[in-house]
Design a protein around this motif. Structure first.
Motif, PDB file in Angstrom:
ATOM      1  N   GLU A 140       0.977  -1.377   0.067  1.00  0.00           N
ATOM      2  CA  GLU A 140       0.023   0.068   0.015  1.00  0.00           C
ATOM      3  C   GLU A 140       0.872   1.154   0.104  1.00  0.00           C
ATOM      4  OE1 GLU A 140      -2.451   0.169   3.448  1.00  0.00           O
ATOM      5  OE2 GLU A 140      -0.898   0.459   4.748  1.00  0.00           O
ATOM      6  N   TYR A 167       2.527  13.834  -0.486  1.00  0.00           N
ATOM      7  CA  TYR A 167       1.464  13.163  -0.739  1.00  0.00           C
ATOM      8  C   TYR A 167       1.660  12.097   0.595  1.00  0.00           C
ATOM      9  CZ  TYR A 167       1.623  15.439  -4.997  1.00  0.00           C
ATOM     10  OH  TYR A 167       1.455  16.331  -6.001  1.00  0.00           O
ATOM     11  N   TYR A 168       0.188  12.032   1.143  1.00  0.00           N
ATOM     12  CA  TYR A 168       0.204  10.897   2.408  1.00  0.00           C
ATOM     13  C   TYR A 168      -1.145   9.814   2.280  1.00  0.00           C
ATOM     14  CZ  TYR A 168       4.062  13.579   4.479  1.00  0.00           C
ATOM     15  OH  TYR A 168       5.205  14.270   4.652  1.00  0.00           O
ATOM     16  N   ALA A 169      -0.921   8.975   2.716  1.00  0.00           N
ATOM     17  CA  ALA A 169      -2.013   8.004   2.852  1.00  0.00           C
ATOM     18  C   ALA A 169      -2.835   8.542   4.185  1.00  0.00           C
ATOM     19  CB  ALA A 169      -1.582   6.616   2.933  1.00  0.00           C
ATOM     20  N   ASP A 170      -4.033   8.535   4.122  1.00  0.00           N
ATOM     21  CA  ASP A 170      -4.742   9.050   5.346  1.00  0.00           C
ATOM     22  C   ASP A 170      -4.261   8.305   6.488  1.00  0.00           C
ATOM     23  OD1 ASP A 170      -8.045   9.374   3.645  1.00  0.00           O
ATOM     24  OD2 ASP A 170      -6.422  10.649   3.723  1.00  0.00           O
ATOM     25  N   SER A 171      -4.079   7.123   6.415  1.00  0.00           N
ATOM     26  CA  SER A 171      -3.613   6.423   7.778  1.00  0.00           C
ATOM     27  C   SER A 171      -2.368   6.699   8.345  1.00  0.00           C
ATOM     28  CB  SER A 171      -3.557   4.847   7.310  1.00  0.00           C
ATOM     29  OG  SER A 171      -2.201   4.711   6.536  1.00  0.00           O
ATOM     30  N   LYS A 176      -1.030  10.235   7.886  1.00  0.00           N
ATOM     31  CA  LYS A 176      -1.132  11.806   7.798  1.00  0.00           C
ATOM     32  C   LYS A 176      -1.087  12.255   9.144  1.00  0.00           C
ATOM     33  CE  LYS A 176      -3.545  13.193   4.421  1.00  0.00           C
ATOM     34  NZ  LYS A 176      -4.700  13.440   3.326  1.00  0.00           N
ATOM     35  N   GLY A 177      -0.178  13.326   9.130  1.00  0.00           N
ATOM     36  CA  GLY A 177      -0.057  13.759  10.755  1.00  0.00           C
ATOM     37  C   GLY A 177       0.852  13.035  11.700  1.00  0.00           C
ATOM     38  N   ARG A 178       1.338  12.185  10.990  1.00  0.00           N
ATOM     39  CA  ARG A 178       2.326  11.141  12.084  1.00  0.00           C
ATOM     40  C   ARG A 178       3.638  11.064  11.230  1.00  0.00           C
ATOM     41  NH1 ARG A 178       1.361   5.946  13.180  1.00  0.00           N
ATOM     42  NH2 ARG A 178       0.060   5.485  11.224  1.00  0.00           N
TER      43      ARG A 178
END
Length: 123
Positions: free
Chosen positions: A46, A59-63, A65-67
């Motif tokens: 993934e 760009y980031y996966a939602d899972s 994002k922020g970490r």
């Protein structure tokens, strides 16, 4: 031809941090968009994060994002993935990948892949 070598994986407790690195061979690193993907046991690979050639777009996966934070140093042919607030769900083999002149978000659009580095997060 580009060779990618990841490092920085290991065992970490939940809530901890790890920084992955991926060093690319060759003198044309800056023409490649770079991505990080992961594959957990029994699951498909993934998308995690990607960064444009200049580093100006990420760009980031939602899972994650922020970490997680992706960055690159073109002078050192290296892309990084800073992973904070790790969760057992982040346990996977992490791969970096390179795409010539673009920054795709799907694995089948990448041209080169590293061998991966394993990240294990314990609860």
């Amino acid at each position: 031809q580009v060779q990618l070598v990841e490092s920085g994986g290991g065992l970490m407790q939940a809530g901890g941090s790890l920084r992955l690195s991926c060093v690319a061979s060759g003198r044309t690193f800056s023409i490649y968009g770079m991505g990080w993907f992961r594959q957990a046991p029994g699951k498909e690979r993934e998308f995690v994060a990607a960064i444009s050639r200049s580093g100006g777009r990420t760009y980031y996966a939602d899972s994650v994002k922020g970490r997680f934070t992706i960055s690159r140093d073109n002078a050192k042919n290296t892309v990084f993935l800073q992973m904070n607030s790790l969760d057992p769900e982040d346990t996977a083999v992490y791969y970096c990948a390179a795409a010539r002149l673009r920054v795709p978000l799907t694995s089948n659009e990448y041209d080169y892949w590293g061998q991966g580095t394993r990240v294990t997060v314990s609860s």
